[in-house]
Design an enzyme around this catalytic site. Structure first.
Site, PDB file in Angstrom:
ATOM      1  N   ASN A   9       0.558  -1.150   0.257  1.00 31.65           N
ATOM      2  CA  ASN A   9      -0.263  -0.019   0.169  1.00 31.65           C
ATOM      3  C   ASN A   9       1.152   0.536  -0.364  1.00 31.65           C
ATOM      4  O   ASN A   9       1.599   1.840   1.237  1.00 31.65           O
ATOM      5  CB  ASN A   9      -0.923  -0.551   1.068  1.00 31.65           C
ATOM      6  CG  ASN A   9      -1.727   1.184   1.172  1.00 31.65           C
ATOM      7  OD1 ASN A   9      -2.052   2.126   0.650  1.00 31.65           O
ATOM      8  ND2 ASN A   9      -2.118   1.468   2.728  1.00 31.65           N
ATOM      9  N   LYS A  11       0.318   4.129   0.027  1.00 34.01           N
ATOM     10  CA  LYS A  11      -0.254   5.856   0.417  1.00 34.01           C
ATOM     11  C   LYS A  11       0.403   6.853  -0.867  1.00 34.01           C
ATOM     12  O   LYS A  11      -0.250   6.751  -2.109  1.00 34.01           O
ATOM     13  CB  LYS A  11       0.123   5.575   1.641  1.00 34.01           C
ATOM     14  CG  LYS A  11      -0.044   4.850   2.246  1.00 34.01           C
ATOM     15  CD  LYS A  11       0.246   4.333   3.465  1.00 34.01           C
ATOM     16  CE  LYS A  11      -0.086   3.303   4.667  1.00 34.01           C
ATOM     17  NZ  LYS A  11      -0.049   3.093   5.746  1.00 34.01           N
ATOM     18  N   HIS A  94      -9.115   0.796   4.670  1.00 31.60           N
ATOM     19  CA  HIS A  94      -8.041   1.049   5.243  1.00 31.60           C
ATOM     20  C   HIS A  94      -8.126   1.865   7.148  1.00 31.60           C
ATOM     21  O   HIS A  94      -8.625   3.114   6.503  1.00 31.60           O
ATOM     22  CB  HIS A  94      -6.883   1.724   4.562  1.00 31.60           C
ATOM     23  CG  HIS A  94      -5.239   1.774   5.197  1.00 31.60           C
ATOM     24  ND1 HIS A  94      -5.312   3.030   6.245  1.00 31.60           N
ATOM     25  CD2 HIS A  94      -4.117   0.955   5.124  1.00 31.60           C
ATOM     26  CE1 HIS A  94      -3.719   2.463   6.605  1.00 31.60           C
ATOM     27  NE2 HIS A  94      -3.921   1.339   5.639  1.00 31.60           N
ATOM     28  N   GLU A  96      -6.932   4.341   7.783  1.00 34.80           N
ATOM     29  CA  GLU A  96      -6.147   6.070   7.929  1.00 34.80           C
ATOM     30  C   GLU A  96      -7.865   6.466   6.881  1.00 34.80           C
ATOM     31  O   GLU A  96      -7.794   7.846   6.994  1.00 34.80           O
ATOM     32  CB  GLU A  96      -4.904   6.188   6.649  1.00 34.80           C
ATOM     33  CG  GLU A  96      -4.134   5.928   7.514  1.00 34.80           C
ATOM     34  CD  GLU A  96      -2.275   5.291   7.200  1.00 34.80           C
ATOM     35  OE1 GLU A  96      -2.882   5.600   6.109  1.00 34.80           O
ATOM     36  OE2 GLU A  96      -1.955   4.221   7.246  1.00 34.80           O
ATOM     37  N   GLU A 166      -5.813  -5.249  10.294  1.00 34.24           N
ATOM     38  CA  GLU A 166      -4.792  -4.527  10.811  1.00 34.24           C
ATOM     39  C   GLU A 166      -4.856  -3.729  12.365  1.00 34.24           C
ATOM     40  O   GLU A 166      -5.265  -2.730  11.487  1.00 34.24           O
ATOM     41  CB  GLU A 166      -4.905  -3.362   9.383  1.00 34.24           C
ATOM     42  CG  GLU A 166      -3.678  -3.583   8.388  1.00 34.24           C
ATOM     43  CD  GLU A 166      -3.285  -2.991   7.421  1.00 34.24           C
ATOM     44  OE1 GLU A 166      -2.323  -3.045   6.715  1.00 34.24           O
ATOM     45  OE2 GLU A 166      -4.525  -2.203   6.832  1.00 34.24           O
ATOM     46  N   GLY A 172       2.377   1.786  10.944  1.00 40.98           N
ATOM     47  CA  GLY A 172       3.774   2.511  10.662  1.00 40.98           C
ATOM     48  C   GLY A 172       4.555   3.139  11.727  1.00 40.98           C
ATOM     49  O   GLY A 172       4.631   4.331  12.212  1.00 40.98           O
ATOM     50  N   SER A 212       3.144  -2.765   9.982  1.00 38.30           N
ATOM     51  CA  SER A 212       4.869  -2.473  10.490  1.00 38.30           C
ATOM     52  C   SER A 212       5.684  -3.905  10.344  1.00 38.30           C
ATOM     53  O   SER A 212       6.517  -4.453  10.583  1.00 38.30           O
ATOM     54  CB  SER A 212       4.983  -2.043  12.142  1.00 38.30           C
ATOM     55  OG  SER A 212       4.916  -0.803  12.069  1.00 38.30           O
TER      56      SER A 212
END
Ligand code: PGA
Length: 250
Positions: A9, A11, A94, A96, A166, A172, A212
């Site tokens: 991904n 992003k 996702h 985010e 996730e 991250g 991660s």
């Protein structure tokens, strides 16, 4: 045998030249593998990525999609538009998108249905936040996210669903779920799919772990029986790292 999948991904990273260069590097370095490899560049570079990867064993996928066919939704992109440039898979849900763009379980259900209607496969992301885990509510949260968006789908829809667990606290942050935590949650997810559809579907759905994943920890996480691959953020932006993760199953 479930399909092993490693998806990158990207992003909001990589301009036109960067996209072309990273794809060229990935194609050159990718060894023969039975793992399904995907990358998700930004929308502006998606069509050129699809074209560059045509006939090669890496699939360019979308990072998002709107739930309507067309209309007054400034800045949005529909399933039909994705299909029209050759995109066959979309990442939905996702964390985010959920956190910064307020995507809810209800909205995601609409997006999932629209993607499937258009024969677009879905990588569906979900996972608990740190506060949920600290409160011991991780299973409850994941159950809710899956129930709303996926558990009412007809059984045949599951052929086009890939799950990506996730935990938000691992994305991250450099912190990963331990292989045992990932396995525990993936087994829980598979049991939930069995209850919502069938054992057969639960047995065949690929469940990816994201958060991660790096060359140094991929092998251990992927060795767990219910972990069928990974959704990779940061480490997917460097060809060597991404390829090392792709080959962690071999
Ligand atoms: P990360 O991101 O690998 O950088 O933690 C994972 C993701 O957001 O899918």
């Amino acid at each position: 045998m479930r399909t092993k999948i490693v998806a990158g991904n990207w992003k909001m990273n990589m301009d036109k030249e960067g996209t072309r260069a990273l794809l060229t590097d990935l194609v050159a370095k990718l060894p023969q593998t039975s793992t399904l490899v995907m990358v998700a560049p930004t929308f502006v570079n998606l069509e050129s990525a699809v074209n560059q990867l045509s006939g090669l064993p890496i699939e360019a996928v979308a990072q998002n999609m709107h739930f309507e066919d067309s209309g007054a939704y400034t800045g949005e992109i529909s399933a039909g538009m994705l299909r029209s440039v050759g995109v066959q898979t979309v990442i939905l849900g996702h964390s985010e998108r959920r956190a910064y763009f307020h995507e809810t379980d209800e909205l995601l259900e609409k997006k999932v249905r629209k993607a499937l209607e258009n024969d677009i496969r879905v990588i569906f992301c979900f996972g608990e936040e740190l506060a949920d885990r600290k409160a011991g509510k991780q299973f409850e949260v994941v159950q809710r996210q899956l129930s709303k968006a996926l558990f009412n789908l007809p059984e045949n829809a599951w052929e086009d669903i890939i799950l990506a667990y996730e935990p938000v606290w691992a994305i991250g942050t450099g912190e990963t779920a331990s292989p045992e935590q990932a396995q525990e949650m993936h087994a829980f997810i598979r049991k939930g799919v069995a209850e919502a559809s069938s054992e057969k579907t639960a047995d065949s759905v690929s469940i990816l772990y994201g958060g991660s994943v790096k060359p140094g920890n991929a092998r251990e996480i992927f060795s767990k029986p219910d972990v069928d691959g990974g959704l990779i953020g940061g480490a997917s932006l460097k060809a060597e790292d991404f390829i090392a993760i792709v080959t962690a199953f071999d």
